[in-house]
Design a protein around this motif. Structure first.
Motif, PDB file in Angstrom:
ATOM      1  N   GLU A  98       0.830  -1.205   0.000  1.00  0.00           N
ATOM      2  CA  GLU A  98       0.000   0.000   0.000  1.00  0.00           C
ATOM      3  C   GLU A  98       0.868   1.259   0.000  1.00  0.00           C
ATOM      4  N   LEU A  99       1.926   1.258   0.784  1.00  0.00           N
ATOM      5  CA  LEU A  99       2.823   2.422   0.841  1.00  0.00           C
ATOM      6  C   LEU A  99       3.539   2.640  -0.493  1.00  0.00           C
ATOM      7  N   ILE A 100       3.914   1.555  -1.164  1.00  0.00           N
ATOM      8  CA  ILE A 100       4.540   1.677  -2.485  1.00  0.00           C
ATOM      9  C   ILE A 100       3.565   2.308  -3.466  1.00  0.00           C
ATOM     10  N   ARG A 101       2.317   1.867  -3.422  1.00  0.00           N
ATOM     11  CA  ARG A 101       1.301   2.451  -4.313  1.00  0.00           C
ATOM     12  C   ARG A 101       1.121   3.933  -4.034  1.00  0.00           C
ATOM     13  N   ARG A 102       1.160   4.291  -2.767  1.00  0.00           N
ATOM     14  CA  ARG A 102       0.971   5.695  -2.386  1.00  0.00           C
ATOM     15  C   ARG A 102       2.061   6.574  -2.997  1.00  0.00           C
ATOM     16  N   GLY A 104       3.478   6.262  -5.774  1.00  0.00           N
ATOM     17  CA  GLY A 104       3.122   6.483  -7.178  1.00  0.00           C
ATOM     18  C   GLY A 104       1.762   7.111  -7.373  1.00  0.00           C
ATOM     19  N   ASN A 105       1.184   7.670  -6.312  1.00  0.00           N
ATOM     20  CA  ASN A 105      -0.137   8.312  -6.373  1.00  0.00           C
ATOM     21  C   ASN A 105      -1.231   7.378  -6.891  1.00  0.00           C
ATOM     22  N   TYR A 106      -1.047   6.094  -6.730  1.00  0.00           N
ATOM     23  CA  TYR A 106      -2.029   5.059  -7.050  1.00  0.00           C
ATOM     24  C   TYR A 106      -2.281   4.863  -8.542  1.00  0.00           C
ATOM     25  N   ASN A 107      -1.651   5.651  -9.397  1.00  0.00           N
ATOM     26  CA  ASN A 107      -1.927   5.506 -10.826  1.00  0.00           C
ATOM     27  C   ASN A 107      -0.678   5.272 -11.671  1.00  0.00           C
ATOM     28  N   SER A 108       0.458   5.092 -11.056  1.00  0.00           N
ATOM     29  CA  SER A 108       1.704   4.847 -11.779  1.00  0.00           C
ATOM     30  C   SER A 108       1.883   3.346 -12.010  1.00  0.00           C
ATOM     31  N   PHE A 109       2.064   2.951 -13.271  1.00  0.00           N
ATOM     32  CA  PHE A 109       2.264   1.523 -13.538  1.00  0.00           C
ATOM     33  C   PHE A 109       3.496   1.010 -12.815  1.00  0.00           C
ATOM     34  N   LYS A 110       4.565   1.784 -12.832  1.00  0.00           N
ATOM     35  CA  LYS A 110       5.815   1.357 -12.198  1.00  0.00           C
ATOM     36  C   LYS A 110       5.596   1.026 -10.721  1.00  0.00           C
ATOM     37  N   TYR A 111       4.944   1.922 -10.009  1.00  0.00           N
ATOM     38  CA  TYR A 111       4.734   1.699  -8.577  1.00  0.00           C
ATOM     39  C   TYR A 111       3.651   0.645  -8.314  1.00  0.00           C
ATOM     40  N   ASN A 112       2.645   0.581  -9.177  1.00  0.00           N
ATOM     41  CA  ASN A 112       1.654  -0.479  -9.032  1.00  0.00           C
ATOM     42  C   ASN A 112       2.288  -1.847  -9.290  1.00  0.00           C
ATOM     43  N   LEU A 114       5.502  -2.636  -8.772  1.00  0.00           N
ATOM     44  CA  LEU A 114       6.306  -2.949  -7.587  1.00  0.00           C
ATOM     45  C   LEU A 114       5.422  -3.323  -6.403  1.00  0.00           C
ATOM     46  N   SER A 115       4.313  -2.631  -6.275  1.00  0.00           N
ATOM     47  CA  SER A 115       3.363  -2.933  -5.211  1.00  0.00           C
ATOM     48  C   SER A 115       2.827  -4.356  -5.362  1.00  0.00           C
ATOM     49  N   ALA A 117       4.277  -6.845  -6.908  1.00  0.00           N
ATOM     50  CA  ALA A 117       5.366  -7.800  -6.656  1.00  0.00           C
ATOM     51  C   ALA A 117       5.489  -8.078  -5.158  1.00  0.00           C
ATOM     52  N   ILE A 118       5.357  -7.038  -4.344  1.00  0.00           N
ATOM     53  CA  ILE A 118       5.393  -7.224  -2.889  1.00  0.00           C
ATOM     54  C   ILE A 118       4.092  -7.874  -2.418  1.00  0.00           C
ATOM     55  N   PHE A 119       2.970  -7.394  -2.900  1.00  0.00           N
ATOM     56  CA  PHE A 119       1.653  -7.959  -2.573  1.00  0.00           C
ATOM     57  C   PHE A 119       1.668  -9.478  -2.747  1.00  0.00           C
ATOM     58  N   ASN A 120       2.273  -9.931  -3.824  1.00  0.00           N
ATOM     59  CA  ASN A 120       2.276 -11.352  -4.167  1.00  0.00           C
ATOM     60  C   ASN A 120       3.029 -12.217  -3.153  1.00  0.00           C
ATOM     61  N   THR A 121       3.849 -11.600  -2.307  1.00  0.00           N
ATOM     62  CA  THR A 121       4.582 -12.395  -1.314  1.00  0.00           C
ATOM     63  C   THR A 121       3.723 -12.781  -0.115  1.00  0.00           C
ATOM     64  N   TRP A 122       2.509 -12.266  -0.025  1.00  0.00           N
ATOM     65  CA  TRP A 122       1.658 -12.611   1.115  1.00  0.00           C
ATOM     66  C   TRP A 122       1.424 -14.116   1.173  1.00  0.00           C
ATOM     67  N   ILE A 123       1.309 -14.750   0.010  1.00  0.00           N
ATOM     68  CA  ILE A 123       1.015 -16.181  -0.037  1.00  0.00           C
ATOM     69  C   ILE A 123       2.184 -17.005   0.509  1.00  0.00           C
ATOM     70  N   CYS A 124       3.364 -16.445   0.521  1.00  0.00           N
ATOM     71  CA  CYS A 124       4.520 -17.145   1.109  1.00  0.00           C
ATOM     72  C   CYS A 124       4.306 -17.389   2.600  1.00  0.00           C
ATOM     73  N   GLY A 125       3.493 -16.557   3.224  1.00  0.00           N
ATOM     74  CA  GLY A 125       3.173 -16.741   4.631  1.00  0.00           C
ATOM     75  C   GLY A 125       2.503 -18.074   4.908  1.00  0.00           C
TER      76      GLY A 125
END
Length: 193
Positions: A98-102, A104-112, A114-115, A117-125
């Motif tokens: 969420e902080l990464i998205r912020r 990029g102001n929520y509309n940047s492809f680059k930051y979305n 990266l967001s 990529a991190i989001f996807n690690t939740w399943i590793c839990g």
């Protein structure tokens, strides 16, 4: 950019995407019947779900949307038999995403990207529970049989989990780029976003 608050319409959209994402998780999760494939599951999930999550990020460009989506998913997984450690792990991961998205102001492809990529690690839990709460996880996984559990015990180690997290991040980056291609090719032309 002035931050907008989530509205009822946004919450409904989050709910719809959460259901779609859970269906993908469970459909793809069938590969986990072979313990060794469980280690590549996070990478595959990122590749397969990238389009859905990138479409979600394009449709809901507001604070806390990713956190809510991720927490809905992880709460559902806990209800299905995971430990509370998955919730804690997911919350930390979703907060970072969420902080990464912020940034990029929520509309940047680059930051979305990266967001995601991190989001996807939740399943590793889900696998980390084997290391953090071994006895409880073994009890839960015993439904798959003793041979399955023994194979998981051998496979789920800290060095292997480092590779699983790396795979999840790479899978997320690949999935986000596939999503970008498909969004441009189909969803934007169709007027969906």
């Amino acid at each position: 950019m002035k931050e907008q608050k989530l509205k009822i319409k946004d919450l409904v959209t989050i709910g719809v995407f959460a259901v779609i994402y859970v269906v993908i998780i469970f459909a793809l999760g069938m590969i986990g019947f072979l313990p060794v494939l469980y280690l590549v599951y996070p990478a595959l999930l990122g590749i397969v779900s990238g389009t859905v999550i990138m479409l979600f990020m394009a449709k809901v460009q507001k604070p806390w949307a990713v956190l809510i989506l991720g927490m809905l998913t992880s709460v559902f997984m806990m209800v299905e038999g995971n430990t509370y450690l998955l919730i804690i792990h997911s919350f930390v991961v979703m907060l970072i995403a969420e902080l990464i998205r912020r940034v990029g102001n929520y509309n940047s492809f680059k930051y979305n990207m990266l967001s995601f990529a991190i989001f996807n690690t939740w399943i590793c839990g889900s696998l980390m529970q084997m290391l953090w709460a071994r006895e409880k996880y073994i009890e839960i996984a015993m439904v798959m049989g003793e041979d399955y559990v023994n194979a998981l015990i051998k496979l789920v180690t800290y060095p292997n989990m480092a590779l699983v997290y790396l795979g999840a991040i790479l899978g997320g980056l690949i999935g986000a780029n596939i999503g970008r291609i498909l969004l441009k090719k189909h969803f934007i032309k169709a007027g969906i976003i």
